[in-house]
Write a protein that holds these residues in place. Sequence first.
Motif, PDB file in Angstrom:
ATOM      1  N   PRO A   5       0.826  -1.204   0.000  1.00  0.00           N
ATOM      2  CA  PRO A   5       0.000   0.000   0.000  1.00  0.00           C
ATOM      3  C   PRO A   5       0.856   1.249   0.000  1.00  0.00           C
ATOM      4  N   CYS A   6       0.253   2.306  -0.457  1.00  0.00           N
ATOM      5  CA  CYS A   6       0.944   3.586  -0.441  1.00  0.00           C
ATOM      6  C   CYS A   6       0.881   4.158   0.957  1.00  0.00           C
ATOM      7  N   TRP A   7       1.933   4.759   1.359  1.00  0.00           N
ATOM      8  CA  TRP A   7       1.961   5.427   2.648  1.00  0.00           C
ATOM      9  C   TRP A   7       2.138   6.899   2.380  1.00  0.00           C
ATOM     10  N   ILE A 108       3.049  10.261  -8.438  1.00  0.00           N
ATOM     11  CA  ILE A 108       4.278  10.199  -7.637  1.00  0.00           C
ATOM     12  C   ILE A 108       4.872   8.791  -7.725  1.00  0.00           C
ATOM     13  N   HIS A 109       3.992   7.797  -7.804  1.00  0.00           N
ATOM     14  CA  HIS A 109       4.381   6.424  -8.116  1.00  0.00           C
ATOM     15  C   HIS A 109       3.995   6.174  -9.570  1.00  0.00           C
ATOM     16  N   GLY A 110       5.001   5.992 -10.411  1.00  0.00           N
ATOM     17  CA  GLY A 110       4.795   6.056 -11.849  1.00  0.00           C
ATOM     18  C   GLY A 110       3.769   5.093 -12.417  1.00  0.00           C
ATOM     19  N   GLY A 111       3.530   3.983 -11.779  1.00  0.00           N
ATOM     20  CA  GLY A 111       2.548   3.029 -12.294  1.00  0.00           C
ATOM     21  C   GLY A 111       1.130   3.321 -11.869  1.00  0.00           C
ATOM     22  N   GLU A 112       0.954   4.298 -11.004  1.00  0.00           N
ATOM     23  CA  GLU A 112      -0.376   4.608 -10.458  1.00  0.00           C
ATOM     24  C   GLU A 112      -0.957   5.765 -11.276  1.00  0.00           C
ATOM     25  N   VAL A 113      -1.642   5.400 -12.333  1.00  0.00           N
ATOM     26  CA  VAL A 113      -1.894   6.338 -13.421  1.00  0.00           C
ATOM     27  C   VAL A 113      -3.196   7.125 -13.313  1.00  0.00           C
ATOM     28  N   GLU A 171       6.867   2.671 -13.741  1.00  0.00           N
ATOM     29  CA  GLU A 171       7.364   2.014 -12.541  1.00  0.00           C
ATOM     30  C   GLU A 171       7.345   2.972 -11.355  1.00  0.00           C
ATOM     31  N   ARG A 172       7.435   2.390 -10.173  1.00  0.00           N
ATOM     32  CA  ARG A 172       7.242   3.138  -8.936  1.00  0.00           C
ATOM     33  C   ARG A 172       8.321   4.204  -8.692  1.00  0.00           C
ATOM     34  N   ALA A 173       9.561   3.852  -8.947  1.00  0.00           N
ATOM     35  CA  ALA A 173      10.678   4.732  -8.581  1.00  0.00           C
ATOM     36  C   ALA A 173      10.914   5.815  -9.633  1.00  0.00           C
ATOM     37  N   LEU A 210      -2.133  12.027  -5.259  1.00  0.00           N
ATOM     38  CA  LEU A 210      -3.017  11.013  -5.828  1.00  0.00           C
ATOM     39  C   LEU A 210      -2.293   9.688  -6.047  1.00  0.00           C
ATOM     40  N   HIS A 211      -2.874   8.632  -5.535  1.00  0.00           N
ATOM     41  CA  HIS A 211      -2.321   7.281  -5.661  1.00  0.00           C
ATOM     42  C   HIS A 211      -3.370   6.319  -6.207  1.00  0.00           C
ATOM     43  N   THR A 212      -2.901   5.128  -6.556  1.00  0.00           N
ATOM     44  CA  THR A 212      -3.786   4.031  -6.903  1.00  0.00           C
ATOM     45  C   THR A 212      -3.560   2.917  -5.883  1.00  0.00           C
TER      46      THR A 212
HETATM   47 ZN   LIG Z   1       1.335   5.146  -4.481  1.00  0.00          ZN
END
Ligand SMILES: [Zn+2]
Length: 215
Positions: A5-7, A108-113, A171-173, A210-212
């Motif tokens: 999960p995103c924190w 911010i997390h590249g895969g969370e579109v 990707e995330r990073a 914003l996250h997924t």
């Molecule tokens: Zn995230």
Amino acid sequence: MLMSPCWMPLACTLPMVVSPAHSLPQDTLPRTTAEASGWARTSTHADVSTFLEQLGGLYGSARMQVDEVGVSTEGRNLLLVRLGKPLPERADLEACGDRLRVLITGNIHGGEVEGKEALQQIVREMVTGQHDQLLEKTALFFVPVYNADGNDAIARTNRVSQNGPDEGVGERANGQGLDLNRDFIKAESPECQALLALMNRIDPHLYVDLHTFIV
Ligand SMILES: [Zn+2]
């Protein structure tokens, strides 16, 4: 596979309501990459830049201006969309007067579109006059592709348990291999350094990241 999960130490989650593609007010409006592909693809950094340029070309700068507030590790511009009615002249505290200042980052997390795609749709709604009451009371600052390098590292092998888009996500990073959502204190990334400088200039009342999340 379960995704971690995103924190989000600085963020909150808000429901976002955007118009579906089939209810666009005009066929001639620019469409996002997700809309144009039937939700099979997500926008690259260049796609978002082009989409915003198209909106700016069609609707001028009455409600929106796009600035560049930094550069990623791999050299992509950090896009900042400034919105308001009237449009704040600059991205700083004094230019916003007594309006509510809101900063929103996507991707911010590249895969969370989803946030990146939704922000483009919301900008389109705003520049076409659908939210003028909101724009008269707020100064909005959107960074739709905060992790531009991670966003563009698109592969079908990223976030495989996520339900689309079929042609893959980033990707995330970031380009340094850093998780930008863990960099707000040490600020080792150019993206975070640029964002902190922006925050210091506009001193937002509200920051939304914003996250997924996969359940
Ligand atoms: Zn995230």
